[in-house]
Design an enzyme around this catalytic site. Sequence first.
Site, PDB file in Angstrom:
ATOM      1  N   LEU A 152      32.602  31.136  26.036  1.00 43.26           N
ATOM      2  CA  LEU A 152      31.332  31.853  26.126  1.00 43.26           C
ATOM      3  C   LEU A 152      30.565  31.506  27.400  1.00 43.26           C
ATOM      4  CD1 LEU A 152      29.518  33.833  24.715  1.00 43.26           C
ATOM      5  CD2 LEU A 152      28.504  31.954  23.433  1.00 43.26           C
ATOM      6  N   CYS A 153      30.665  30.249  27.802  1.00 45.85           N
ATOM      7  CA  CYS A 153      29.919  29.855  29.010  1.00 45.85           C
ATOM      8  C   CYS A 153      30.461  30.556  30.245  1.00 45.85           C
ATOM      9  CB  CYS A 153      29.910  28.342  29.192  1.00 45.85           C
ATOM     10  SG  CYS A 153      31.530  27.610  29.260  1.00 45.85           S
ATOM     11  N   THR A 154      31.747  30.818  30.259  1.00 46.68           N
ATOM     12  CA  THR A 154      32.319  31.559  31.399  1.00 46.68           C
ATOM     13  C   THR A 154      31.740  32.961  31.425  1.00 46.68           C
ATOM     14  OG1 THR A 154      34.386  30.335  31.307  1.00 46.68           O
ATOM     15  CG2 THR A 154      34.430  32.467  32.425  1.00 46.68           C
TER      16      THR A 154
ATOM     17  N   GLN B  54      27.782  32.561  32.100  1.00 48.98           N
ATOM     18  CA  GLN B  54      27.248  31.919  33.298  1.00 48.98           C
ATOM     19  C   GLN B  54      28.160  31.939  34.523  1.00 48.98           C
ATOM     20  OE1 GLN B  54      26.571  28.245  31.406  1.00 48.98           O
ATOM     21  NE2 GLN B  54      24.957  29.159  30.171  1.00 48.98           N
TER      22      GLN B  54
END
Lengths: 343, 557
Positions: free
Chosen positions: A116-118, A121
């Site tokens: 999810l962070c990829t 962000q």
Amino acid sequence: MCIFRIGRHEIDVEDITNFTVKSVSKRAKLVTKHKTFESIHQDLGLVVCGLDSVVARRWMNSMLVSLYVDPPNKQIPLIDGGTEGFKGNARIIIPGKSACIECTLNLYPPQVNFPLCTIAQTPRLPEHCIEYVRMMQWPAETPFGKDIDGDNPEHIQWIFEKALERGSQYGISGITYRLTQGVVKNIIPAVASTNAVIAAACATEVFKLVSGCAPIMNNYMVFNDADGIYAYTYEQEKKKDCMACSLESQIITLREESTLRELIDYLIESPVYQMRSPGVTMVTAEGRNKTLYMKTLREHTEANLSKSLKDLGVREGTEVNVTDVTSLLPCILKIYFDSPMTS
Amino acid sequence: IQIKISLFKMSLTDSCPNSPNSAVISNEKSKRYDRQLRLWGDHGQAALELSHVCLINATALGTEILKSLVQPGIGGFTIIDWESVTEEDVGNNFFLTVDQIGQNRGQAATNLILELNPDVNGKCIDEQLTSILASPDASGMFKRFNIVIANGLNEKLLSQLSSYLWDLSIPLIICRSYGLVGHIRIQIKEHCVIESHPDSSLDDLRLDRPFPGLVKYMNEQNIETMDKATFTHTPQLVFLYKALERWRQDKGDGLPMSRMEKAEFKANLEESLRKKLSSYSNGEYSDAENIDECLKAVNTALVPTKIPSNIVELFSDEACQKLETPSKFWIMVRALKDFVNKEGMKALPVRGSLPDMHSDSERYVSLQNTYRHQATLDADAVYKHVLRILDERGWSHNLVTEADVRFFSKNAHALRLQRGTSYAAEIALKTDVQTLGCLLEDPDSDAVFYVLLRAADRFETEYGSYPGSLEVDVDVGRLKCVLVRLLSEWGLSSVSIKDEYIHEFCRYGASEIHSVAAFVGGCAAQEVIKIVTHQYVPVDNTIIYNAMHQTILSLKM
């Protein structure tokens, strides 16, 4: 003897109990339309599947295995085929004798995870941009006021344009309408020739099985014609402790402090089980049936999720019953606990 | 939190790079053919739609082949078939109906096949093949076909057709469905594939010989002064590059090659990375995805940049050396060779693609652009060589475009060339049988069926019918004699074929079982598509399909 061919549309497990048999070509007979599979199995000689999901295959498999393992103890062969681009496979399953779908569950390729962070962000690939729009922007902006319909070109166009915007923010190129649709709908490329080959292989097996004119294949064929043509059949062996076709109970070893939530998550994520939404019940020491967690009884059982299994009354060797859409019959798990020092 | 997403391996951006023809496909076709476009792209579809195939004999196998060509949208087909529909035909061919018995078989099948796709043209020629071949405009007619597919012809006719098409350099696919056995033979003089779509390739990272742009990028990365966030979002190639730099200061040019050297390199790398990471949290151990990725990548990323041997062979091929005919492929190979010897410094053009890796967006995109930029520079250099080669020969610049060269350069590592033999030569026992002999050392090899098919053809030439088609018992003995003679002519007298296979073959009586024909048909159709689109790699040059065991044996005759 009857031969049934289940259609090549996306059938979810709930649908399979209300399937209709479609004609293969103009000249094949439309056989029957039944309400439940159970009502027709006495007429069945064998089953041929051309399904589009692993879940439906597992259901079909567990149905036929249970018809063999339990009364009426009838051995109905299952011939299953699948394709993906230039690759394909065909297999024959004789319940009780050869490896079943569940035996080889861990052969199905693992899904690719985008953290999810990829997506949120640090996007780098065009796919990340598309996923961002699909998972975050769409729910936030709710264009068209409804859920994403992958078959609606307007929806795909919207996602595509927003993905392009995101891409240009980060200097990422390569976002196309086709790629967008592919990611949103999880499209698997397909071509007429591979489908024809695998369908033909399955049909040949039916022919050999029914007529006895030649030995049937033994028992799993792999096909690939991207580079030359490769086809090879090997004998897939039964899994000793297969959830569907072996009569052994499943043993699971967990940490001492494991919670019910952790057990359920394991059953979902493990390549061995790959369950969808398991419900867990057990028989208490006093001999009473106790529901630990069931989606349909969520309000009553949700609180149990965060409790440790030990607190819920599970001891060394306790058997719990697990039900899930992926199997017709409940799965019996025997739970053991690791000492705190081992992982 | 991890989101589970299924991603099909072939992202269209990688497998079908900017098409040289920039074919524009209509919206409607884009939808209809979506699933297959993801395999061969708009340009592949365009090539398919421009193709016209000739099928000889609308048997079950013949129509099954056409089915898998018409559905995906082949331009058109012509069936040559002089037979009439029989009851037997209706029994194993979905494209023939009872009310068509007595009609010309090709014409009867054409109508139903055309129903599959309104965009496809199709017609039938009701004339004996021998008279077609003898007519004065035969070559004109055949030259309009991109490929000919022949089935159901006896050996004599097949030999005649094979020689004829070999001389015209028109690809020919010979196939048959015979009882529980299938056979496909590709006859093609020379086939070049630029877009072979290999299943997996090593990445082209150039860490052992970084180009200037890469060196500049790496020099701008200073691990010592990075804060934690920057460090944990550094693309792992940076770590590898810096570690390699340090290694080279000690050991000179080159790469860690032996198992020990690699292990030592990896251990040192891990130590220094973990030390740096823990320095951010007072010596406490923590994990970082890019460190894990880096360590996993050591073995594959530190492979020396090398030109694959089959590409090197292309450079010394006569067609490349002489370059007498204006062939797009060979002009580009020659330019590639010249590039390799000059600007490339013994390496192929940089491919330009970068695998995904944990990183912040900016540094990943920047790194990717570094590779892409060098790929563009290299492709430009190759193009300059192309122009020079064209000028030297007085050939038009329109022969090879810049887009062609860019596309070629990106695929240079995976080029494939095939050269074949004619089936007529194979029938005349002029092709190499050494491989066949080796395979036959295993008495149960599927090569046995190849031998039996050839024997069955011989049988038909001698007796006018196929073994077992009229009488089974008598024919067993006859087939055996033919077989022994054939093996001896091949110089394989020591090989003996089990009686049970001979019996089995007579049992077949050259019958065509629909599902076996459908399998062979699907395979043959895809070979046609590979050949006309020049994508993916065709069979080189024979396969035998065994429907009893569901296996395929490949061999080159």
